[in-house]
Scaffold this active site. Sequence first.
Site, PDB file in Angstrom:
ATOM      1  N   ASP A 264       0.851  -1.224  -0.072  1.00  0.00           N
ATOM      2  CA  ASP A 264       0.124  -0.101   0.036  1.00  0.00           C
ATOM      3  C   ASP A 264       0.839   1.118  -0.012  1.00  0.00           C
ATOM      4  O   ASP A 264       2.112   1.080  -0.005  1.00  0.00           O
ATOM      5  CB  ASP A 264      -0.820  -0.109   1.144  1.00  0.00           C
ATOM      6  CG  ASP A 264      -2.277   0.579   1.128  1.00  0.00           C
ATOM      7  OD1 ASP A 264      -2.322   1.489  -0.037  1.00  0.00           O
ATOM      8  OD2 ASP A 264      -3.170   0.452   1.800  1.00  0.00           O
TER       9      ASP A 264
ATOM     10  N   GLU B  37      -1.140   1.665  -5.126  1.00  0.00           N
ATOM     11  CA  GLU B  37      -0.361   3.085  -4.946  1.00  0.00           C
ATOM     12  C   GLU B  37      -1.653   3.943  -5.556  1.00  0.00           C
ATOM     13  O   GLU B  37      -1.488   5.221  -5.595  1.00  0.00           O
ATOM     14  CB  GLU B  37       0.784   2.958  -5.709  1.00  0.00           C
ATOM     15  CG  GLU B  37       1.288   4.245  -5.838  1.00  0.00           C
ATOM     16  CD  GLU B  37       0.936   5.109  -7.213  1.00  0.00           C
ATOM     17  OE1 GLU B  37       1.257   6.161  -7.443  1.00  0.00           O
ATOM     18  OE2 GLU B  37       0.027   4.516  -7.843  1.00  0.00           O
TER      19      GLU B  37
ATOM     20  N   ASP C  70      -1.905   7.264  -8.132  1.00  0.00           N
ATOM     21  CA  ASP C  70      -1.355   8.395  -7.988  1.00  0.00           C
ATOM     22  C   ASP C  70      -0.406   8.949  -8.750  1.00  0.00           C
ATOM     23  O   ASP C  70      -0.095   9.919  -9.468  1.00  0.00           O
ATOM     24  CB  ASP C  70      -1.116   8.870  -6.460  1.00  0.00           C
ATOM     25  CG  ASP C  70      -2.233   8.877  -5.734  1.00  0.00           C
ATOM     26  OD1 ASP C  70      -3.351   8.642  -6.191  1.00  0.00           O
ATOM     27  OD2 ASP C  70      -2.246   9.083  -4.537  1.00  0.00           O
ATOM     28  N   ASN C  71       0.651   8.204  -8.826  1.00  0.00           N
ATOM     29  CA  ASN C  71       1.974   8.338  -9.682  1.00  0.00           C
ATOM     30  C   ASN C  71       2.085   7.414 -11.111  1.00  0.00           C
ATOM     31  O   ASN C  71       3.178   7.091 -11.462  1.00  0.00           O
ATOM     32  CB  ASN C  71       3.143   8.078  -8.761  1.00  0.00           C
ATOM     33  CG  ASN C  71       3.256   8.987  -7.577  1.00  0.00           C
ATOM     34  OD1 ASN C  71       3.709   9.946  -7.660  1.00  0.00           O
ATOM     35  ND2 ASN C  71       2.756   8.239  -6.319  1.00  0.00           N
TER      36      ASN C  71
ATOM     37  N   ASP D  82     -10.217   3.826  -3.152  1.00  0.00           N
ATOM     38  CA  ASP D  82     -10.839   2.653  -2.728  1.00  0.00           C
ATOM     39  C   ASP D  82     -12.096   2.411  -3.311  1.00  0.00           C
ATOM     40  O   ASP D  82     -12.944   3.496  -3.642  1.00  0.00           O
ATOM     41  CB  ASP D  82     -10.760   2.525  -1.248  1.00  0.00           C
ATOM     42  CG  ASP D  82      -9.651   2.186  -0.711  1.00  0.00           C
ATOM     43  OD1 ASP D  82      -8.593   1.990  -1.383  1.00  0.00           O
ATOM     44  OD2 ASP D  82      -9.526   2.255   0.668  1.00  0.00           O
TER      45      ASP D  82
HETATM   46  C1  GLA Z   1      -5.985   1.330   1.760  1.00  0.00           C
HETATM   47  C2  GLA Z   1      -6.165   0.492   0.435  1.00  0.00           C
HETATM   48  C3  GLA Z   1      -7.350  -0.328   0.793  1.00  0.00           C
HETATM   49  C4  GLA Z   1      -6.968  -1.209   2.161  1.00  0.00           C
HETATM   50  C5  GLA Z   1      -6.839  -0.162   3.136  1.00  0.00           C
HETATM   51  C6  GLA Z   1      -6.223  -0.956   4.415  1.00  0.00           C
HETATM   52  O1  GLA Z   1      -7.114   2.236   1.825  1.00  0.00           O
HETATM   53  O2  GLA Z   1      -6.415   1.256  -0.629  1.00  0.00           O
HETATM   54  O3  GLA Z   1      -7.432  -1.346  -0.273  1.00  0.00           O
HETATM   55  O4  GLA Z   1      -5.747  -2.314   1.739  1.00  0.00           O
HETATM   56  O5  GLA Z   1      -5.765   0.975   2.821  1.00  0.00           O
HETATM   57  O6  GLA Z   1      -5.783   0.127   5.605  1.00  0.00           O
END
Ligand code: GLA
Length: 412
Positions: free
Chosen positions: A158, A191, A194-195, A213
């Site tokens: 992440d 990621e 974003d980049n 998300d």
């Molecule tokens: C980010 C990711 C999610 C999940 C959460 C966990 O938001 O994009 O898919 O992994 O972190 O904290």
Amino acid sequence: MKKYNCLLMIVLLSFTTFGQGNKYVQGNGKFEGLAMSPPMGWNSWNTFETNIDEKLVKETADIMVASGMAASGYNYIVLDDGWMAKERDANGNLVPDPIKFPNGMKNLIDYVHSKGLKFGLYNCAGTSTCAGYPGTRGYEYQDARFYANLNIDYLKYDWCNTAGINASEAYATMSNALKTAGKPIVFSLCEWGDNKPWDWAKPIGNLWRISGDIYPCFDCEYHHEEGNWSSWGFMKILEMRKDIRKYSGPDQWNDFDMLEVGNGMTVTEDKSHFAMWCMVSSPLIAGNDVRKMSKETLAILTNKELIAVNQDKLGIQGFKLSEDDGLEVWVKPLAEGNWAITFLNRTEEFKEINFDWKKNLIKDVDFGFEADFNTTTFKIKNLWKNKEVGTTKKNFSSEIASHDVIVLKLTK
Ligand code: GLA
């Protein structure tokens, strides 16, 4: 005599080096070929967030096998954020939360493997994960050895708490660390686009998220006041990146995020969400509580024909051919000159479809495929109905409900 001493020195030196088991080889670049079709599996985040434990994983593994999900291709179980204790140990190693995982992580991973499934974990390129657990920054090689020793198969990595670091460098470092540790592990970049990971991540990872998300709604934006960020309905994610389909393909997937099927949308919307993730060759990572899923949810997730569209060996991300007053037509070239065509009704009303194949030449300019229905006739199968519905000689006519899809497979 001098010559003899020198020889002895060399023998002794090499003995010391190899005698200590020093076979260090610096690895470079991702493990190739681990994701030749979009990865399929289950991830804990969408339903459970950090409320995860050993019992949940074991029950999920059991149901994935018993329900037929595993046989349909869902073979990864990925524990997302929240599997760790809040601190590393005195040697700087990550520590699986001893309360959530009382028998240790290795034991649990062996259990998942014994079911014929694969296992993944989550961490973050930053100083801590998004939920505040120890991040990997500065510990890349140590954490990679930790994962290799645990024998995991998949790492989601992440992008929280990364102020001041360069994305391509951070992900390349972790990718090289995994390669150096030596255990083949699918590397899933998270990621958020974003980049522009599609520009640089091909040698680094097997898949990369392209958006923030997902949220279980058709087309909404859900704003999180705390932290000031948004999650997105599946149609928003679909729309978000129009020009990056040419970067996706075998072993280098655009990841549209984990599925929300079974997480609160209507059955119709779940069907559309699943169909569109198949049309764009997204990884299919279920995010529901499989222990409590309805018959409808299971039927959607395990629809063989739709999964075959997703897993098609060309691995080409589909695209929007046309839209007319909220009625969209999406197409995806398939192996052997076949095509998947999806009608998608974005509106709140019923719509009539009357699609004249002969007036709709399909041209895929990115990958060089073409279908001309004036010169080639295709047989048509309705994939949700599992029914042959004629050929492209006649117009395709049907009603389509609000937020619904009709997915057709055209075979030469
Ligand atoms: C980010 C990711 C999610 C999940 C959460 C966990 O938001 O994009 O898919 O992994 O972190 O904290």
